[in-house]
Enzyme design. Sequence first.
Site, PDB file in Angstrom:
ATOM      1  N   ALA A  11       0.857  -1.201   0.000  1.00 22.64           N
ATOM      2  CA  ALA A  11       0.000   0.000   0.000  1.00 22.64           C
ATOM      3  C   ALA A  11       0.885   1.239   0.000  1.00 22.64           C
ATOM      4  O   ALA A  11       0.761   2.115   0.845  1.00 22.64           O
ATOM      5  CB  ALA A  11      -0.907  -0.015   1.225  1.00 22.64           C
ATOM      6  N   VAL A  91       5.151  -4.178  -4.120  1.00 20.02           N
ATOM      7  CA  VAL A  91       6.029  -3.981  -2.961  1.00 20.02           C
ATOM      8  C   VAL A  91       7.337  -3.324  -3.408  1.00 20.02           C
ATOM      9  O   VAL A  91       7.668  -3.313  -4.589  1.00 20.02           O
ATOM     10  CB  VAL A  91       6.310  -5.315  -2.234  1.00 20.02           C
ATOM     11  N   THR A  93      11.262  -2.547  -4.085  1.00 20.19           N
ATOM     12  CA  THR A  93      12.380  -3.343  -4.614  1.00 20.19           C
ATOM     13  C   THR A  93      13.652  -2.483  -4.566  1.00 20.19           C
ATOM     14  O   THR A  93      14.180  -2.085  -5.602  1.00 20.19           O
ATOM     15  CB  THR A  93      12.094  -3.766  -6.077  1.00 20.19           C
ATOM     16  N   PRO A  94      14.103  -2.156  -3.349  1.00 22.58           N
ATOM     17  CA  PRO A  94      15.232  -1.224  -3.235  1.00 22.58           C
ATOM     18  C   PRO A  94      16.552  -1.848  -3.701  1.00 22.58           C
ATOM     19  O   PRO A  94      16.619  -3.058  -3.927  1.00 22.58           O
ATOM     20  CB  PRO A  94      15.291  -0.943  -1.729  1.00 22.58           C
ATOM     21  N   CYS A 277      13.353   5.681  -7.684  1.00 20.87           N
ATOM     22  CA  CYS A 277      13.489   4.708  -8.774  1.00 20.87           C
ATOM     23  C   CYS A 277      14.615   4.921  -9.779  1.00 20.87           C
ATOM     24  O   CYS A 277      15.233   3.956 -10.190  1.00 20.87           O
ATOM     25  CB  CYS A 277      12.160   4.583  -9.501  1.00 20.87           C
ATOM     26  N   PHE A 339      12.027  15.307  -3.573  1.00 21.18           N
ATOM     27  CA  PHE A 339      12.864  15.084  -4.773  1.00 21.18           C
ATOM     28  C   PHE A 339      12.303  15.798  -5.993  1.00 21.18           C
ATOM     29  O   PHE A 339      12.979  15.958  -6.993  1.00 21.18           O
ATOM     30  CB  PHE A 339      13.083  13.594  -5.016  1.00 21.18           C
ATOM     31  N   LYS A 340      11.038  16.236  -5.891  1.00 21.28           N
ATOM     32  CA  LYS A 340      10.429  17.078  -6.919  1.00 21.28           C
ATOM     33  C   LYS A 340       9.220  17.755  -6.277  1.00 21.28           C
ATOM     34  O   LYS A 340       8.852  17.391  -5.150  1.00 21.28           O
ATOM     35  CB  LYS A 340      10.014  16.250  -8.148  1.00 21.28           C
TER      36      LYS A 340
HETATM   37  P1  NAD Z   1       6.650   1.844  -1.159  1.00 19.25           P
HETATM   38  O1  NAD Z   1       7.830   1.576  -0.316  1.00 19.25           O
HETATM   39  O2  NAD Z   1       5.978   3.168  -1.097  1.00 19.25           O
HETATM   40  O3  NAD Z   1       5.513   0.746  -0.824  1.00 19.25           O
HETATM   41  C1  NAD Z   1       5.771  -0.607  -0.743  1.00 19.25           C
HETATM   42  C2  NAD Z   1       4.876  -1.215   0.349  1.00 19.25           C
HETATM   43  O4  NAD Z   1       4.994  -2.626   0.313  1.00 19.25           O
HETATM   44  C3  NAD Z   1       5.245  -0.790   1.775  1.00 19.25           C
HETATM   45  O5  NAD Z   1       4.131  -0.166   2.390  1.00 19.25           O
HETATM   46  C4  NAD Z   1       5.631  -2.113   2.475  1.00 19.25           C
HETATM   47  O6  NAD Z   1       5.224  -2.163   3.831  1.00 19.25           O
HETATM   48  C5  NAD Z   1       4.867  -3.115   1.647  1.00 19.25           C
HETATM   49  N1  NAD Z   1       5.404  -4.476   1.711  1.00 19.25           N
HETATM   50  C6  NAD Z   1       6.688  -4.874   1.478  1.00 19.25           C
HETATM   51  N2  NAD Z   1       6.766  -6.208   1.587  1.00 19.25           N
HETATM   52  C7  NAD Z   1       5.522  -6.674   1.893  1.00 19.25           C
HETATM   53  C8  NAD Z   1       4.973  -7.955   2.125  1.00 19.25           C
HETATM   54  N3  NAD Z   1       5.724  -9.053   2.030  1.00 19.25           N
HETATM   55  N4  NAD Z   1       3.660  -8.043   2.436  1.00 19.25           N
HETATM   56  C9  NAD Z   1       2.899  -6.947   2.522  1.00 19.25           C
HETATM   57  N5  NAD Z   1       3.352  -5.697   2.306  1.00 19.25           N
HETATM   58  C10 NAD Z   1       4.654  -5.568   1.984  1.00 19.25           C
HETATM   59  O7  NAD Z   1       7.075   1.514  -2.653  1.00 19.25           O
HETATM   60  P2  NAD Z   1       6.510   2.191  -3.997  1.00 19.25           P
HETATM   61  O8  NAD Z   1       7.128   3.510  -4.214  1.00 19.25           O
HETATM   62  O9  NAD Z   1       5.030   2.052  -4.019  1.00 19.25           O
HETATM   63  O10 NAD Z   1       7.155   1.225  -5.094  1.00 19.25           O
HETATM   64  C11 NAD Z   1       6.705  -0.091  -5.258  1.00 19.25           C
HETATM   65  C12 NAD Z   1       7.301  -0.649  -6.548  1.00 19.25           C
HETATM   66  O11 NAD Z   1       6.806   0.113  -7.659  1.00 19.25           O
HETATM   67  C13 NAD Z   1       8.825  -0.567  -6.658  1.00 19.25           C
HETATM   68  O12 NAD Z   1       9.297  -1.698  -7.347  1.00 19.25           O
HETATM   69  C14 NAD Z   1       9.065   0.678  -7.487  1.00 19.25           C
HETATM   70  O13 NAD Z   1      10.273   0.596  -8.218  1.00 19.25           O
HETATM   71  C15 NAD Z   1       7.892   0.652  -8.435  1.00 19.25           C
HETATM   72  N6  NAD Z   1       7.463   1.964  -8.948  1.00 19.25           N
HETATM   73  C16 NAD Z   1       7.405   3.032  -8.103  1.00 19.25           C
HETATM   74  C17 NAD Z   1       6.947   4.261  -8.582  1.00 19.25           C
HETATM   75  C18 NAD Z   1       6.865   5.469  -7.689  1.00 19.25           C
HETATM   76  O14 NAD Z   1       6.574   6.536  -8.199  1.00 19.25           O
HETATM   77  N7  NAD Z   1       7.089   5.368  -6.403  1.00 19.25           N
HETATM   78  C19 NAD Z   1       6.528   4.364  -9.905  1.00 19.25           C
HETATM   79  C20 NAD Z   1       6.588   3.245 -10.729  1.00 19.25           C
HETATM   80  C21 NAD Z   1       7.055   2.039 -10.231  1.00 19.25           C
HETATM   81  C1  UGA Z   2       9.914   8.447 -12.678  1.00 21.45           C
HETATM   82  C2  UGA Z   2       9.357   8.277 -14.090  1.00 21.45           C
HETATM   83  O1  UGA Z   2       9.097   9.566 -14.656  1.00 21.45           O
HETATM   84  C3  UGA Z   2       8.080   7.445 -14.069  1.00 21.45           C
HETATM   85  O2  UGA Z   2       7.620   7.204 -15.402  1.00 21.45           O
HETATM   86  C4  UGA Z   2       8.352   6.110 -13.375  1.00 21.45           C
HETATM   87  O3  UGA Z   2       7.164   5.351 -13.285  1.00 21.45           O
HETATM   88  C5  UGA Z   2       8.894   6.381 -11.981  1.00 21.45           C
HETATM   89  O4  UGA Z   2      10.102   7.186 -12.076  1.00 21.45           O
HETATM   90  C6  UGA Z   2       9.274   5.133 -11.252  1.00 21.45           C
HETATM   91  O5  UGA Z   2       9.534   4.110 -11.857  1.00 21.45           O
HETATM   92  O6  UGA Z   2       9.327   5.257 -10.039  1.00 21.45           O
HETATM   93  P1  UGA Z   2       9.358  10.007 -10.616  1.00 21.45           P
HETATM   94  O7  UGA Z   2      10.685   9.567 -10.134  1.00 21.45           O
HETATM   95  O8  UGA Z   2       8.202   9.893  -9.704  1.00 21.45           O
HETATM   96  O9  UGA Z   2       8.962   9.198 -11.947  1.00 21.45           O
HETATM   97  O10 UGA Z   2       9.429  11.535 -11.076  1.00 21.45           O
HETATM   98  P2  UGA Z   2      10.085  12.264 -12.341  1.00 21.45           P
HETATM   99  O11 UGA Z   2       9.175  13.320 -12.777  1.00 21.45           O
HETATM  100  O12 UGA Z   2      10.532  11.319 -13.371  1.00 21.45           O
HETATM  101  O13 UGA Z   2      11.353  12.968 -11.696  1.00 21.45           O
HETATM  102  C7  UGA Z   2      12.463  12.218 -11.245  1.00 21.45           C
HETATM  103  C8  UGA Z   2      13.582  13.165 -10.875  1.00 21.45           C
HETATM  104  O14 UGA Z   2      14.126  13.763 -12.051  1.00 21.45           O
HETATM  105  C9  UGA Z   2      13.144  14.318  -9.986  1.00 21.45           C
HETATM  106  O15 UGA Z   2      14.143  14.575  -9.035  1.00 21.45           O
HETATM  107  C10 UGA Z   2      13.011  15.470 -10.951  1.00 21.45           C
HETATM  108  O16 UGA Z   2      13.165  16.718 -10.342  1.00 21.45           O
HETATM  109  C11 UGA Z   2      14.158  15.175 -11.901  1.00 21.45           C
HETATM  110  N1  UGA Z   2      13.983  15.793 -13.235  1.00 21.45           N
HETATM  111  C12 UGA Z   2      12.919  15.476 -14.003  1.00 21.45           C
HETATM  112  C13 UGA Z   2      14.951  16.664 -13.701  1.00 21.45           C
HETATM  113  O17 UGA Z   2      15.940  16.937 -13.014  1.00 21.45           O
HETATM  114  N2  UGA Z   2      14.793  17.219 -14.944  1.00 21.45           N
HETATM  115  C14 UGA Z   2      13.735  16.935 -15.739  1.00 21.45           C
HETATM  116  O18 UGA Z   2      13.659  17.489 -16.862  1.00 21.45           O
HETATM  117  C15 UGA Z   2      12.771  16.041 -15.257  1.00 21.45           C
END
Ligand code: NAD
Ligand code: UGA
Length: 465
Positions: A11, A91, A93-94, A277, A339-340
């Site tokens: 979540a 979940v 994936t650090p 990410c 971060f943004k």
């Molecule tokens: P997050 O850390 O915000 O959330 C992950 C959640 O998973 C946590 O609340 C944690 O408690 C829960 N969790 C972990 N292991 C668990 C388990 N075994 N059972 C139940 N709950 C569990 O992470 P996030 O930012 O939502 O990212 C999740 C994935 O999506 C990552 O792989 C990330 O790379 C990818 N992703 C993230 C973004 C983004 O903008 N944050 C965008 C696209 C893709």
């Molecule tokens: C990024 C991707 O844009 C998403 O498509 C992807 O799903 C996500 O990562 C992910 O896998 O987690 P996010 O990291 O949330 O999204 O935000 P962005 O808008 O991509 O910005 C990432 C970083 O790049 C920020 O620090 C932002 O300030 C910086 N940035 C972005 C720049 O320095 N210059 C730019 O022109 C754009």
Amino acid sequence: MKVENICCIGAGYVGGPTMAVIAQQCPHLMVFVVDQNPERIAAWNSEDLSQLPVYEPGLSELIAATRDKNLFFSTKIDEAIQKAEMIFMAVNTPTKTSGEGKGMAADLTHVENCAHRIAQVATTDKIVVEKSTLPVRTAEKIKEVLATNKVGVSFEVLSNPEFLAEGTAIQDLFKSDRVLVGGDATPTGQDAVAALALIYANWIPKEKILTTNVWSSELSKLASNAMLAQRISSINSLSALCEKTGASIQEVSRAVGLDHRIGDKFLNVSVGFGGSCFQKDVLNLVYLCQTYGLTKVAEYWHQVIKINDYQKNRFAALMDEHLNTHKQPKNISLLGWAFKKNTNDSRESAAIYVAAKLLEEGYSLWVYDPMVKETRIQSDLGLLFESQNKDKEQVKKLLANIRVCASITAALSPANAAGILTEWEEFKAFDWKNFLENSDENYRLFDGRNLINQGISDKIFSIGN
Ligand code: NAD
Ligand code: UGA
């Protein structure tokens, strides 16, 4: 398979917003979001919608419209797994912090734990969806784990990576450029692909729902993030050259971006990209290339991260150099920690690295961010220092020199220079002309986002100019 109940494990920033949109667009589905973290679930369930664990414009309205109707947040993971025909794994994936691939590879422990749990408790057939970002061929491992199920349940594993960006998550989810669904070519694999595509077809035009094989889908996610990060590192690398030559990075970026083959997105100069990410996924790609013996390819992508580190260090060094040259006291205001803009997320924010470097140089820092809390700022720095093997006493000493302020003016008043690290509108709207006119002649505003019109004062240093 007819899907009526969906479970999402995780979540977080992805699980919460993604499932809220599915619940709103698909009132015929029951959506159960589960997490092992009870505080996070309690926050998702809080009456006061300003307490949701994720801040995203438009999210609280969606939660208000769907929560406890067809969207439910709970810690009852097993129950949700058993009930659902389709299970998303969203979940974290650090980057691994120990063992093989330390500092490079993605840590798949959480995904593997989910797969084990599903294998243990499932009593009916399931479609298991990789929503987390994963290295190519992870589905193979997940299938192995699921095969340990003792009841003879059949599982289909799909890859459905998420492309939302924080701060615009809801609009990204409503109007995705594309939705990717990777599945096996077998009849049951294709049935599962069709079942997931049918859910998205409730609001995404069919031509934007791409179906591929599992490996292409997994790799496309890493490739997309790597290409976006690469554009930022490219423009940031050129910002250093602009500063040496008298070119302006905004002018260069505009001129380059007007070529329709290049496009104008992701060419904004910055102090360096942050977020949970980009760094993790590019490092993961580097590690994958190394694993397959593709050393040159690995080196190419690694450079994206190296330039990002260079940019963060360079920005801190520019401030340090100015204050040293003008023999100013070591007091700096840092504006922005997220971060943004439009997010409360500070994971891997450039601000953490800039602040850490300045603290190590003996600076006192006054920090202001409209969304990130003081405890978070302290813990971001504490964790970074610990990862650098500093002992508790050292960390305590360094952290004593950082003060978190409640407004821009409170952060600005004690310092001899300021750095803009996040592009919050509030920083843009501030009356800098007036403030800079009344400041000391050696005062400098270091604008790490090119947010402020440089023409208003010669006390502004705009990155890449
Ligand atoms: P997050 O850390 O915000 O959330 C992950 C959640 O998973 C946590 O609340 C944690 O408690 C829960 N969790 C972990 N292991 C668990 C388990 N075994 N059972 C139940 N709950 C569990 O992470 P996030 O930012 O939502 O990212 C999740 C994935 O999506 C990552 O792989 C990330 O790379 C990818 N992703 C993230 C973004 C983004 O903008 N944050 C965008 C696209 C893709
Ligand atoms: C990024 C991707 O844009 C998403 O498509 C992807 O799903 C996500 O990562 C992910 O896998 O987690 P996010 O990291 O949330 O999204 O935000 P962005 O808008 O991509 O910005 C990432 C970083 O790049 C920020 O620090 C932002 O300030 C910086 N940035 C972005 C720049 O320095 N210059 C730019 O022109 C754009």
